[in-house]
Design a protein around this motif. Structure first.
Motif, PDB file in Angstrom:
ATOM      1  N   SER A 141      -5.213   1.906   3.732  1.00 36.32           N
ATOM      2  CA  SER A 141      -5.891   1.986   5.031  1.00 36.32           C
ATOM      3  C   SER A 141      -6.814   0.785   5.209  1.00 36.32           C
ATOM      4  O   SER A 141      -7.486   0.354   4.275  1.00 36.32           O
ATOM      5  CB  SER A 141      -6.701   3.284   5.116  1.00 36.32           C
ATOM      6  N   ARG A 142      -6.849   0.251   6.407  1.00 31.50           N
ATOM      7  CA  ARG A 142      -7.781  -0.839   6.725  1.00 31.50           C
ATOM      8  C   ARG A 142      -9.201  -0.323   6.896  1.00 31.50           C
ATOM      9  O   ARG A 142     -10.162  -1.044   6.647  1.00 31.50           O
ATOM     10  CB  ARG A 142      -7.364  -1.552   8.016  1.00 31.50           C
ATOM     11  N   GLU A 143      -9.339   0.927   7.356  1.00 31.00           N
ATOM     12  CA  GLU A 143     -10.651   1.459   7.704  1.00 31.00           C
ATOM     13  C   GLU A 143     -11.310   2.226   6.568  1.00 31.00           C
ATOM     14  O   GLU A 143     -12.520   2.410   6.567  1.00 31.00           O
ATOM     15  CB  GLU A 143     -10.544   2.387   8.933  1.00 31.00           C
ATOM     16  N   TYR A 145     -11.232   2.577   2.338  1.00 29.22           N
ATOM     17  CA  TYR A 145     -10.667   2.113   1.067  1.00 29.22           C
ATOM     18  C   TYR A 145     -10.366   3.250   0.105  1.00 29.22           C
ATOM     19  O   TYR A 145      -9.755   3.031  -0.944  1.00 29.22           O
ATOM     20  CB  TYR A 145     -11.620   1.104   0.410  1.00 29.22           C
ATOM     21  N   HIS A 175      -1.761  -2.160  -1.668  1.00 26.29           N
ATOM     22  CA  HIS A 175      -0.935  -2.179  -0.462  1.00 26.29           C
ATOM     23  C   HIS A 175       0.428  -2.807  -0.729  1.00 26.29           C
ATOM     24  O   HIS A 175       0.546  -3.854  -1.359  1.00 26.29           O
ATOM     25  CB  HIS A 175      -1.653  -2.947   0.647  1.00 26.29           C
ATOM     26  N   HIS A 198     -15.861   0.881   3.905  1.00 26.87           N
ATOM     27  CA  HIS A 198     -15.476  -0.388   3.320  1.00 26.87           C
ATOM     28  C   HIS A 198     -16.122  -0.517   1.953  1.00 26.87           C
ATOM     29  O   HIS A 198     -17.308  -0.195   1.781  1.00 26.87           O
ATOM     30  CB  HIS A 198     -15.907  -1.551   4.212  1.00 26.87           C
ATOM     31  N   ASP A 261      -7.640  -9.735   3.642  1.00 29.73           N
ATOM     32  CA  ASP A 261      -6.962  -8.501   4.029  1.00 29.73           C
ATOM     33  C   ASP A 261      -7.739  -7.305   3.483  1.00 29.73           C
ATOM     34  O   ASP A 261      -7.819  -7.111   2.267  1.00 29.73           O
ATOM     35  CB  ASP A 261      -5.538  -8.493   3.484  1.00 29.73           C
ATOM     36  N   ARG A 262      -8.317  -6.486   4.367  1.00 28.78           N
ATOM     37  CA  ARG A 262      -9.151  -5.365   3.930  1.00 28.78           C
ATOM     38  C   ARG A 262      -8.344  -4.272   3.240  1.00 28.78           C
ATOM     39  O   ARG A 262      -8.925  -3.379   2.627  1.00 28.78           O
ATOM     40  CB  ARG A 262      -9.899  -4.773   5.125  1.00 28.78           C
ATOM     41  N   ARG A 263      -7.036  -4.327   3.317  1.00 24.18           N
ATOM     42  CA  ARG A 263      -6.214  -3.326   2.643  1.00 24.18           C
ATOM     43  C   ARG A 263      -6.106  -3.590   1.140  1.00 24.18           C
ATOM     44  O   ARG A 263      -5.682  -2.716   0.387  1.00 24.18           O
ATOM     45  CB  ARG A 263      -4.815  -3.296   3.266  1.00 24.18           C
ATOM     46  N   GLU A 320      -1.485 -15.306   4.823  1.00 26.42           N
ATOM     47  CA  GLU A 320      -1.659 -13.859   4.829  1.00 26.42           C
ATOM     48  C   GLU A 320      -0.515 -13.147   5.534  1.00 26.42           C
ATOM     49  O   GLU A 320      -0.193 -12.003   5.192  1.00 26.42           O
ATOM     50  CB  GLU A 320      -2.990 -13.489   5.499  1.00 26.42           C
TER      51      GLU A 320
END
Length: 359
Positions: A141-143, A145, A175, A198, A261-263, A320
Protein backbone atom coordinates in the motif's frame (compact mmCIF):
# COMPACT_ATOMS: atom_id res chain seq x y z
CA UNK A 1 24.91 -21.68 26.08
CA UNK A 2 28.11 -20.25 27.51
CA UNK A 3 28.63 -16.53 27.93
CA UNK A 4 31.32 -14.55 26.16
CA UNK A 5 33.55 -12.46 28.42
CA UNK A 6 35.81 -9.50 28.05
CA UNK A 7 37.47 -7.23 30.60
CA UNK A 8 37.50 -3.46 30.60
CA UNK A 9 40.42 -1.41 31.85
CA UNK A 10 38.14 1.30 33.28
CA UNK A 11 38.53 2.32 36.89
CA UNK A 12 35.75 0.63 38.92
CA UNK A 13 35.78 3.43 41.50
CA UNK A 14 34.16 5.80 39.03
CA UNK A 15 31.12 3.52 38.58
CA UNK A 16 28.75 2.07 41.15
CA UNK A 17 26.99 -1.20 40.40
CA UNK A 18 26.28 -2.34 43.93
CA UNK A 19 27.49 -5.61 45.33
CA UNK A 20 25.70 -7.85 42.84
CA UNK A 21 25.67 -8.41 39.12
CA UNK A 22 23.77 -6.00 36.89
CA UNK A 23 22.26 -6.85 33.50
CA UNK A 24 21.73 -3.85 31.26
CA UNK A 25 20.78 -3.10 27.69
CA UNK A 26 23.63 -2.38 25.29
CA UNK A 27 24.19 -1.67 21.62
CA UNK A 28 26.73 -2.92 19.11
CA UNK A 29 28.68 0.09 17.82
CA UNK A 30 31.17 -1.61 15.50
CA UNK A 31 31.69 -5.10 14.09
CA UNK A 32 35.20 -6.48 13.58
CA UNK A 33 36.52 -9.76 12.20
CA UNK A 34 36.68 -11.39 15.63
CA UNK A 35 35.04 -8.86 17.96
CA UNK A 36 32.26 -6.33 18.49
CA UNK A 37 32.39 -2.97 20.26
CA UNK A 38 29.53 -2.71 22.78
CA UNK A 39 28.12 0.42 24.44
CA UNK A 40 26.02 0.46 27.64
CA UNK A 41 24.31 3.90 27.57
CA UNK A 42 23.19 3.78 31.22
CA UNK A 43 26.75 3.66 32.55
CA UNK A 44 28.59 5.12 29.58
CA UNK A 45 30.66 1.95 29.34
CA UNK A 46 32.23 1.00 26.05
CA UNK A 47 34.39 -2.04 25.40
CA UNK A 48 35.36 -4.69 22.89
CA UNK A 49 34.10 -8.27 23.06
CA UNK A 50 36.56 -10.71 21.48
CA UNK A 51 35.39 -14.08 20.19
CA UNK A 52 38.71 -15.75 19.37
CA UNK A 53 39.46 -17.07 22.86
CA UNK A 54 40.78 -20.65 22.74
CA UNK A 55 38.92 -21.50 25.94
CA UNK A 56 35.52 -20.62 24.41
CA UNK A 57 35.90 -22.76 21.26
CA UNK A 58 33.23 -20.82 19.39
CA UNK A 59 32.17 -21.14 15.77
CA UNK A 60 32.78 -17.62 14.43
CA UNK A 61 32.30 -16.39 10.85
CA UNK A 62 32.66 -12.83 9.54
CA UNK A 63 30.83 -11.29 6.57
CA UNK A 64 32.66 -8.17 5.43
CA UNK A 65 29.79 -6.89 3.30
CA UNK A 66 27.42 -6.59 6.28
CA UNK A 67 29.52 -6.31 8.22
CA UNK A 68 28.06 -9.22 10.18
CA UNK A 69 29.74 -11.40 12.79
CA UNK A 70 28.02 -14.76 13.23
CA UNK A 71 28.79 -16.45 16.58
CA UNK A 72 27.34 -19.92 17.09
CA UNK A 73 24.62 -19.16 14.55
CA UNK A 74 23.75 -15.76 16.10
CA UNK A 75 24.29 -12.79 13.76
CA UNK A 76 25.63 -9.57 15.28
CA UNK A 77 25.26 -6.34 13.28
CA UNK A 78 25.88 -2.69 14.00
CA UNK A 79 23.21 -1.06 16.21
CA UNK A 80 21.90 -4.44 17.32
CA UNK A 81 20.41 -4.44 20.80
CA UNK A 82 22.12 -6.89 23.17
CA UNK A 83 21.96 -7.84 26.85
CA UNK A 84 25.19 -7.19 28.77
CA UNK A 85 25.92 -8.42 32.30
CA UNK A 86 28.23 -6.16 34.35
CA UNK A 87 30.15 -7.26 37.46
CA UNK A 88 33.26 -6.31 39.41
CA UNK A 89 36.29 -8.60 39.22
CA UNK A 90 38.01 -8.39 42.63
CA UNK A 91 40.35 -11.34 42.17
CA UNK A 92 43.24 -8.87 42.27
CA UNK A 93 42.60 -6.20 44.90
CA UNK A 94 45.35 -3.98 43.52
CA UNK A 95 43.95 -4.09 39.99
CA UNK A 96 40.18 -4.44 40.20
CA UNK A 97 38.47 -4.56 36.87
CA UNK A 98 34.98 -4.24 35.53
CA UNK A 99 33.96 -7.52 33.93
CA UNK A 100 31.24 -7.52 31.29
CA UNK A 101 29.91 -10.39 29.27
CA UNK A 102 27.45 -10.70 26.44
CA UNK A 103 24.51 -12.85 27.49
CA UNK A 104 23.13 -15.18 24.84
CA UNK A 105 20.31 -17.26 26.31
CA UNK A 106 17.49 -18.22 23.95
CA UNK A 107 15.06 -15.74 25.46
CA UNK A 108 17.40 -12.82 24.76
CA UNK A 109 18.09 -14.01 21.22
CA UNK A 110 14.41 -14.60 20.44
CA UNK A 111 13.50 -11.15 21.76
CA UNK A 112 15.58 -9.69 18.92
CA UNK A 113 13.72 -11.67 16.26
CA UNK A 114 11.13 -9.45 14.61
CA UNK A 115 9.84 -11.63 11.78
CA UNK A 116 8.86 -15.31 11.52
CA UNK A 117 11.17 -17.58 9.58
CA UNK A 118 10.37 -18.13 5.89
CA UNK A 119 9.52 -21.65 4.79
CA UNK A 120 11.73 -23.41 2.26
CA UNK A 121 10.84 -23.48 -1.45
CA UNK A 122 9.91 -27.17 -1.31
CA UNK A 123 7.59 -26.55 1.66
CA UNK A 124 5.94 -23.65 -0.15
CA UNK A 125 5.40 -25.66 -3.34
CA UNK A 126 3.96 -28.57 -1.39
CA UNK A 127 1.65 -26.20 0.53
CA UNK A 128 0.38 -24.64 -2.70
CA UNK A 129 -0.33 -28.05 -4.25
CA UNK A 130 -2.20 -29.19 -1.14
CA UNK A 131 -4.26 -25.99 -0.98
CA UNK A 132 -2.85 -24.91 2.38
CA UNK A 133 -1.13 -21.84 0.84
CA UNK A 134 -2.04 -19.50 -1.99
CA UNK A 135 0.56 -17.99 -4.31
CA UNK A 136 0.39 -14.58 -5.90
CA UNK A 137 1.91 -11.12 -6.35
CA UNK A 138 2.23 -8.95 -3.26
CA UNK A 139 1.11 -5.34 -3.74
CA UNK A 140 2.17 -2.96 -0.96
CA UNK A 141 0.00 0.00 0.00
CA UNK A 142 1.17 3.53 -0.75
CA UNK A 143 -0.81 4.97 2.16
CA UNK A 144 -0.19 2.39 4.90
CA UNK A 145 3.16 0.63 5.31
CA UNK A 146 1.54 -1.94 7.63
CA UNK A 147 -0.85 -3.19 4.95
CA UNK A 148 -0.71 -4.92 1.61
CA UNK A 149 -2.70 -7.12 -0.77
CA UNK A 150 -1.97 -10.46 -2.39
CA UNK A 151 -3.31 -10.75 -5.92
CA UNK A 152 -4.01 -14.37 -6.86
CA UNK A 153 -4.67 -15.21 -10.50
CA UNK A 154 -7.99 -16.97 -10.96
CA UNK A 155 -9.75 -18.61 -13.88
CA UNK A 156 -10.22 -16.24 -16.80
CA UNK A 157 -10.12 -12.57 -15.82
CA UNK A 158 -11.22 -13.09 -12.22
CA UNK A 159 -8.50 -12.35 -9.65
CA UNK A 160 -8.70 -13.08 -5.94
CA UNK A 161 -7.34 -10.62 -3.38
CA UNK A 162 -6.12 -11.44 0.12
CA UNK A 163 -5.59 -8.67 2.69
CA UNK A 164 -2.40 -8.72 4.79
CA UNK A 165 -2.04 -6.48 7.83
CA UNK A 166 0.71 -6.03 10.41
CA UNK A 167 4.49 -6.01 10.28
CA UNK A 168 4.90 -9.67 11.25
CA UNK A 169 2.17 -10.88 8.89
CA UNK A 170 3.82 -8.97 6.02
CA UNK A 171 6.99 -10.87 7.00
CA UNK A 172 9.50 -8.94 4.87
CA UNK A 173 7.45 -9.09 1.67
CA UNK A 174 8.17 -6.21 -0.71
CA UNK A 175 6.11 -4.73 -3.53
CA UNK A 176 5.85 -6.99 -6.61
CA UNK A 177 7.34 -10.02 -4.82
CA UNK A 178 5.90 -13.45 -5.66
CA UNK A 179 4.93 -14.81 -2.22
CA UNK A 180 2.97 -17.58 -0.53
CA UNK A 181 0.26 -16.74 1.99
CA UNK A 182 -1.48 -18.87 4.59
CA UNK A 183 -5.16 -17.96 4.81
CA UNK A 184 -6.79 -17.17 8.15
CA UNK A 185 -10.18 -18.67 9.14
CA UNK A 186 -13.14 -16.42 8.38
CA UNK A 187 -13.52 -15.27 12.00
CA UNK A 188 -10.07 -13.63 11.74
CA UNK A 189 -10.84 -11.71 8.55
CA UNK A 190 -10.57 -7.93 8.86
CA UNK A 191 -11.49 -4.84 6.87
CA UNK A 192 -8.91 -2.64 5.12
CA UNK A 193 -7.64 0.23 7.24
CA UNK A 194 -8.62 3.78 6.34
CA UNK A 195 -5.58 5.27 8.11
CA UNK A 196 -2.62 6.85 6.35
CA UNK A 197 0.59 5.54 7.96
CA UNK A 198 4.08 6.26 6.67
CA UNK A 199 7.16 4.60 8.13
CA UNK A 200 9.16 7.39 9.75
CA UNK A 201 12.20 5.18 10.23
CA UNK A 202 13.76 3.95 13.50
CA UNK A 203 17.41 3.78 14.50
CA UNK A 204 17.32 0.25 15.90
CA UNK A 205 16.00 -3.10 14.83
CA UNK A 206 13.09 -3.29 17.27
CA UNK A 207 9.51 -2.82 16.15
CA UNK A 208 7.45 -0.33 18.12
CA UNK A 209 4.94 -2.15 20.27
CA UNK A 210 2.11 0.27 19.52
CA UNK A 211 2.67 0.70 15.78
CA UNK A 212 0.17 -2.05 14.91
CA UNK A 213 -2.34 -1.18 17.63
CA UNK A 214 -3.81 1.45 15.33
CA UNK A 215 -4.85 -1.29 12.93
CA UNK A 216 -6.64 -3.21 15.67
CA UNK A 217 -8.79 -0.18 16.37
CA UNK A 218 -9.96 -0.14 12.77
CA UNK A 219 -13.12 -2.16 12.26
CA UNK A 220 -15.60 -2.27 9.43
CA UNK A 221 -18.48 -4.25 8.01
CA UNK A 222 -16.77 -5.09 4.70
CA UNK A 223 -14.36 -7.73 5.91
CA UNK A 224 -12.06 -9.35 3.38
CA UNK A 225 -10.13 -12.63 3.22
CA UNK A 226 -7.01 -12.17 5.32
CA UNK A 227 -3.75 -14.08 5.71
CA UNK A 228 -0.03 -13.92 6.46
CA UNK A 229 3.10 -14.30 4.34
CA UNK A 230 4.92 -17.58 5.01
CA UNK A 231 7.58 -17.44 2.30
CA UNK A 232 9.02 -15.64 -0.73
CA UNK A 233 9.04 -17.40 -4.10
CA UNK A 234 10.74 -14.63 -6.10
CA UNK A 235 12.04 -11.24 -5.04
CA UNK A 236 11.46 -8.01 -6.92
CA UNK A 237 15.14 -7.18 -7.32
CA UNK A 238 15.01 -3.89 -9.19
CA UNK A 239 17.30 -1.05 -7.98
CA UNK A 240 15.66 1.77 -6.00
CA UNK A 241 15.97 5.52 -6.38
CA UNK A 242 15.77 7.79 -3.36
CA UNK A 243 17.68 9.72 -0.74
CA UNK A 244 20.05 8.85 2.10
CA UNK A 245 19.19 9.71 5.71
CA UNK A 246 22.57 10.11 7.47
CA UNK A 247 22.85 8.52 10.90
CA UNK A 248 22.87 10.91 13.89
CA UNK A 249 25.87 8.97 15.25
CA UNK A 250 29.11 10.72 14.36
CA UNK A 251 31.42 8.76 12.03
CA UNK A 252 28.76 6.05 11.57
CA UNK A 253 28.93 4.10 8.31
CA UNK A 254 25.43 2.58 8.34
CA UNK A 255 22.54 4.81 7.32
CA UNK A 256 18.89 4.56 6.27
CA UNK A 257 17.90 5.02 2.65
CA UNK A 258 14.40 6.31 1.83
CA UNK A 259 13.06 5.14 -1.58
CA UNK A 260 11.14 7.49 -3.83
CA UNK A 261 8.49 4.78 -4.15
CA UNK A 262 6.53 4.74 -0.86
CA UNK A 263 5.53 1.13 -1.47
CA UNK A 264 9.13 0.00 -0.86
CA UNK A 265 10.66 -0.20 2.64
CA UNK A 266 13.57 1.84 3.88
CA UNK A 267 16.94 0.17 3.33
CA UNK A 268 19.94 0.06 5.64
CA UNK A 269 23.03 1.03 3.62
CA UNK A 270 26.68 1.05 4.63
CA UNK A 271 28.74 3.84 3.08
CA UNK A 272 31.43 6.33 4.07
CA UNK A 273 30.13 8.89 1.55
CA UNK A 274 27.05 9.94 3.55
CA UNK A 275 28.15 13.57 3.87
CA UNK A 276 28.61 14.01 0.11
CA UNK A 277 25.45 12.04 -0.79
CA UNK A 278 23.12 13.78 1.66
CA UNK A 279 21.57 16.17 -0.90
CA UNK A 280 21.70 13.77 -3.85
CA UNK A 281 19.36 11.31 -5.48
CA UNK A 282 21.04 7.93 -5.39
CA UNK A 283 20.45 4.36 -6.57
CA UNK A 284 20.53 1.50 -4.05
CA UNK A 285 20.27 -2.26 -4.58
CA UNK A 286 18.77 -4.55 -1.91
CA UNK A 287 20.96 -7.47 -0.81
CA UNK A 288 18.69 -9.28 1.67
CA UNK A 289 16.44 -9.01 4.70
CA UNK A 290 17.30 -10.85 7.92
CA UNK A 291 14.74 -11.91 10.54
CA UNK A 292 16.16 -9.71 13.30
CA UNK A 293 16.44 -6.58 11.15
CA UNK A 294 13.63 -4.04 10.87
CA UNK A 295 14.82 -3.03 7.41
CA UNK A 296 16.53 -4.85 4.53
CA UNK A 297 20.25 -4.43 3.89
CA UNK A 298 21.50 -2.93 0.65
CA UNK A 299 24.45 -1.24 -0.98
CA UNK A 300 25.07 2.06 -2.76
CA UNK A 301 25.17 1.76 -6.56
CA UNK A 302 25.58 5.28 -7.95
CA UNK A 303 24.58 8.90 -7.60
CA UNK A 304 22.10 10.41 -10.06
CA UNK A 305 22.78 14.07 -9.19
CA UNK A 306 21.61 16.80 -6.87
CA UNK A 307 18.01 16.92 -5.64
CA UNK A 308 15.83 19.37 -7.54
CA UNK A 309 17.94 19.27 -10.67
CA UNK A 310 15.73 18.84 -13.76
CA UNK A 311 17.82 16.11 -15.40
CA UNK A 312 18.25 14.25 -12.11
CA UNK A 313 14.53 14.21 -11.29
CA UNK A 314 13.71 13.19 -14.87
CA UNK A 315 16.06 10.21 -14.63
CA UNK A 316 14.48 9.22 -11.30
CA UNK A 317 11.04 9.13 -12.94
CA UNK A 318 12.33 7.09 -15.89
CA UNK A 319 14.11 4.58 -13.65
CA UNK A 320 11.21 4.21 -11.20
CA UNK A 321 8.75 3.51 -14.03
CA UNK A 322 11.21 1.22 -15.84
CA UNK A 323 11.26 3.34 -19.01
CA UNK A 324 14.23 2.47 -21.28
CA UNK A 325 16.29 5.62 -21.80
CA UNK A 326 19.81 4.37 -22.49
CA UNK A 327 21.65 5.80 -25.51
CA UNK A 328 21.08 3.95 -28.80
CA UNK A 329 23.79 1.50 -29.85
CA UNK A 330 25.99 2.08 -32.90
CA UNK A 331 24.14 -0.70 -34.75
CA UNK A 332 20.86 1.18 -34.35
CA UNK A 333 22.37 4.54 -35.28
CA UNK A 334 23.85 2.98 -38.43
CA UNK A 335 20.30 2.36 -39.72
CA UNK A 336 19.59 6.09 -39.82
CA UNK A 337 20.08 8.26 -42.87
CA UNK A 338 23.30 10.30 -42.98
CA UNK A 339 23.15 13.90 -41.73
CA UNK A 340 23.50 15.19 -45.33
CA UNK A 341 20.35 13.36 -46.48
CA UNK A 342 17.64 15.48 -48.16
CA UNK A 343 14.42 14.68 -50.01
CA UNK A 344 14.90 15.06 -53.77
CA UNK A 345 12.26 16.09 -56.32
CA UNK A 346 12.17 12.52 -57.68
CA UNK A 347 11.31 11.14 -54.25
CA UNK A 348 8.58 13.74 -53.84
CA UNK A 349 7.02 12.66 -57.15
CA UNK A 350 6.81 9.02 -55.97
CA UNK A 351 4.92 9.91 -52.81
CA UNK A 352 1.25 8.96 -52.62
CA UNK A 353 -1.22 11.13 -50.76
CA UNK A 354 -3.23 8.92 -48.41
CA UNK A 355 -5.34 11.66 -46.84
CA UNK A 356 -6.98 14.82 -48.06
CA UNK A 357 -8.39 17.74 -46.17
CA UNK A 358 -11.88 18.80 -47.30
CA UNK A 359 -12.93 22.38 -46.79
Amino acid sequence: MQAIYFCSSMDPDTHHYGKGVVSEEGFVLFVRKNAVVVLIPKYGLEGTVFFDSKDLKLNVTFDEEGPTLCVEGIALNMFDRVCVRVSLDSSNLQHQRIRMHLVRPEDVVESRVIFPEHLTLSQLQQGVRSGRFVQGTFLASRENYLEGTLRVRGDGDSDKEVLIQGLQHLNRAMHDDIVCVEMFPEERWVAPSSLVLHDEGVAGDVAEENEEDVLKAESGKMRRPTGKVVGIIKRNSRPLCGMLMPSPIKEATRHLFTPADRRMPRVRVETRQAASLQAHRIVVAIDGWLRHSRYPNGHFVRSLGECGDKETETEVLLLEHDVPHQPFSQAVLACLSPPTFSITAEVRMRRVTICQFID
